[in-house]
Motif scaffolding. Sequence first.
Motif, short mmCIF file in Angstrom:
data_model
loop_
_atom_site.label_atom_id
_atom_site.label_comp_id
_atom_site.label_asym_id
_atom_site.label_seq_id
_atom_site.Cartn_x
_atom_site.Cartn_y
_atom_site.Cartn_z
N MET A 170 -16.34 -44.18 -49.02
CA MET A 170 -15.03 -43.53 -49.18
C MET A 170 -13.98 -44.27 -48.34
N ILE A 171 -14.36 -44.60 -47.11
CA ILE A 171 -13.41 -45.30 -46.22
C ILE A 171 -12.96 -46.60 -46.86
N LEU A 172 -13.90 -47.38 -47.35
CA LEU A 172 -13.57 -48.69 -47.93
C LEU A 172 -12.70 -48.54 -49.17
N SER A 173 -13.03 -47.54 -50.01
CA SER A 173 -12.25 -47.35 -51.25
C SER A 173 -10.82 -46.96 -50.92
N VAL A 174 -10.66 -46.02 -50.00
CA VAL A 174 -9.32 -45.56 -49.63
C VAL A 174 -8.55 -46.70 -48.98
N MET A 175 -9.21 -47.40 -48.08
CA MET A 175 -8.54 -48.46 -47.34
C MET A 175 -8.03 -49.56 -48.29
N SER A 176 -8.88 -49.91 -49.27
CA SER A 176 -8.48 -51.00 -50.16
C SER A 176 -7.23 -50.64 -50.96
N VAL A 177 -7.05 -49.36 -51.27
CA VAL A 177 -5.87 -48.96 -52.05
C VAL A 177 -4.66 -48.76 -51.15
N VAL A 178 -4.89 -48.15 -49.99
CA VAL A 178 -3.75 -47.86 -49.10
C VAL A 178 -3.11 -49.17 -48.60
N THR A 179 -3.92 -50.21 -48.43
CA THR A 179 -3.33 -51.49 -48.00
C THR A 179 -2.33 -52.01 -49.05
N GLN A 180 -2.49 -51.59 -50.30
CA GLN A 180 -1.58 -52.02 -51.37
C GLN A 180 -0.29 -51.20 -51.41
N ILE A 181 -0.29 -50.04 -50.69
CA ILE A 181 0.92 -49.21 -50.67
C ILE A 181 1.84 -49.77 -49.58
N HIS A 182 2.98 -50.23 -50.00
CA HIS A 182 3.86 -50.89 -49.02
C HIS A 182 4.44 -49.85 -48.05
N PRO A 183 4.41 -50.12 -46.74
CA PRO A 183 4.95 -49.17 -45.76
C PRO A 183 6.42 -48.85 -45.99
N VAL A 184 7.12 -49.75 -46.69
CA VAL A 184 8.54 -49.51 -46.98
C VAL A 184 8.73 -48.21 -47.75
N LEU A 185 7.74 -47.87 -48.59
CA LEU A 185 7.85 -46.62 -49.37
C LEU A 185 7.88 -45.41 -48.44
N GLU A 186 7.07 -45.46 -47.41
CA GLU A 186 7.04 -44.35 -46.45
C GLU A 186 8.37 -44.30 -45.68
N GLN A 187 8.88 -45.49 -45.34
CA GLN A 187 10.16 -45.54 -44.62
C GLN A 187 11.29 -45.02 -45.51
N ALA A 188 11.23 -45.37 -46.79
CA ALA A 188 12.25 -44.90 -47.72
C ALA A 188 12.22 -43.38 -47.84
N ALA A 189 11.01 -42.84 -47.88
CA ALA A 189 10.87 -41.37 -47.97
C ALA A 189 11.45 -40.72 -46.72
N ALA A 190 11.20 -41.34 -45.57
CA ALA A 190 11.73 -40.80 -44.33
C ALA A 190 13.25 -40.85 -44.34
N ASN A 191 13.81 -41.95 -44.90
CA ASN A 191 15.26 -42.06 -45.00
C ASN A 191 15.85 -40.96 -45.87
N LEU A 192 15.05 -40.55 -46.83
CA LEU A 192 15.51 -39.47 -47.73
C LEU A 192 15.19 -38.08 -47.16
N ARG A 193 14.85 -38.08 -45.88
CA ARG A 193 14.64 -36.86 -45.10
C ARG A 193 13.35 -36.11 -45.48
N ALA A 194 12.42 -36.85 -46.04
CA ALA A 194 11.12 -36.23 -46.29
C ALA A 194 10.33 -36.24 -44.98
N ASN A 195 9.73 -35.09 -44.65
CA ASN A 195 8.91 -35.10 -43.42
C ASN A 195 7.58 -35.81 -43.70
N ARG A 196 6.74 -35.97 -42.68
CA ARG A 196 5.52 -36.76 -42.83
C ARG A 196 4.57 -36.12 -43.85
#
Lengths: 293, 350
Positions: A170-196
Amino acid sequence: MKHSVLSRRIVNPALLLAPMVLLLAGFLVVPVLGLLRSSFLPGSHLLEGGGFSLQQYIRFFSDSYYSSVLLETFIDGFAVSLICLLVGFPVGYSLARLPPLERRWRTIIAIMPLTLSLVVIVFGWLIVLGRNGVVNSLFISLGIFSSPKQFLFTRPAVLLVLVQQFVPFMILSVMSVVTQIHPVLEQAAANLRANRFTTFRRIIIPLAVPGILVGFNLVFVLSISAFVTPRLVGGARIAMLGSLIYERIMSELNWPSGAAMAFVLFVSGFGFTAAINALIASRLIAGGKRYAV
Amino acid sequence: MKRREFLKVATVAAAGVLAAPYVQAQSKKFSGITLRVNGFGGLYDEALRKAVAAPLEDKCGLRIQFIAGATSTDLVKLIANRDNPPFDMFMADSPYMVELLKAGMIQEVGASDVRNVQRILPGFREFGDYGVPFSVAAVVPVYNSKYIKQPLASYSDIARADLAGRAVIPAPTFDTSSLYLLGLAEENGGSITDMAPAYKVMAAAKPNIVALAQATVAELQMFQNEEAYAGFFWDGRAHELRTKGIPIVTVVPPQGVYSITTYINLIKGMKYPEAAHAYVEQLLSDQGMLALPQALRESVTTDVDLPEELRRDLLFNSPQRNALKKKIDWQVWITDRSARIEQVNKIIRS
């Protein structure tokens, strides 16, 4: 010139795939077809001759004992997959967000259990969970128990050991996909005032679904086909279909019945994972459409 | 020395020199012969090597090679290679004897071949002149006297309420260690062809049974780690636990004891039957017969005199005890294996 490059491109993948296809055909498909054939043999012995009969399947489905074992196997498999997801997702996510060098070492630590023999792992757990084991000693020394409790040969013990064995997948499967999610998306969400939490729920989870599904499927399939752990940690009192198939073939030498049980497990396991995948995919598509609107 | 005297002495000396190899050859009758025997490994083979093979090699030059492996696998190898068998002699427990006989792989051994066959106790030879029995192991009720204050007295006591969550029994997958089921059946009015009473007791004992041990070593560890306080176990292994300081008591059920016998067999068409007979003779001798009791506390099959310290520990140690040894129809027992496994699984796991 263009034509030759194109034709080479068309030919090469087939050539590259050929060894794997041959290997799978020779050592997986042919034996599995042989097993399928033997599941339709009447009688209780592989060498008792030919014929075609649904006897083994009728026997399986007409006896409520086997249906209940199948159901319990699926419940256990589902529970193990769910626990692995809850335990493995945070680990996989945190590993994915680490710098490559740190990730590499921590990943090695996370997958370390896979390098150990299953028998070694199981016997280790027998010592840990025994009446004179670490867990009982700890609880008694803390005054939580007055006398040793029975942990071994129980269903929770079987689930615990299965989770420990399969959580690296499970760890390997999740890790392999999350590495493809660019951190910019999380930063963009934060800019739009979305909490964690909102970011996690609306950005991370939907994008990590392919990895979660792969991990879930892997862990589920491995859990429902487990037979060493239920036999040793469950003391053979815990009914899982893998153990029954093993006994049917190795102890009773009843290949037709064992093969039929194996195919029931295969088809139902495949059906279950396909249904889960389809359900989650349809939810995602529906969710995507909603956001698109 | 006169010429005549010299000739006399020289003739005698020459005759002596020429006769020496012949005399040597006579005393080492089986020099150059090696017999291959399937082994069980560990202490078992070691005991036989010391008390049977080594003296035989000293005495007549016969070499014995024990090839350790699983009996079931060795049996398959033997049957599959009947034209060129991998063993000259084959050690097999009672259930495997049925398979050997069915395959027609073994030859008869009578008292005319091996004198010590006459010493075999009555009722210990289950397959006529086929197979020479040399060791007996019984599956009996056992309990840890530190925790179980009211002694167990029979197989059926496994269902006693005070054993709740404290019993371990061998998994029914083995024809040998599952003999307790026959004990449960016959103690409760059943028989080998009517096992229903045994399943009734098993159902009553279900809350007591914490685990079905998949192997002897696993069960040994459960008793050693005090995961279980009572159950059914091999008499020799119970003794092993006692030597490790675990107060395990072996129960001798008054209605009868269920046991397996280990046989040595001569493979049909083997090259050196005379050498094999010499091995069997030594195995049944006092020295050979005491090897396994001394190493593993397995019971004997002949009228050998047991030293007191051994007699105390062995289950079949007197004519009275020997009379408790139950006769088993192994053919029926093997045929019903699948039904037994399924029935016990349903009771315990459902």
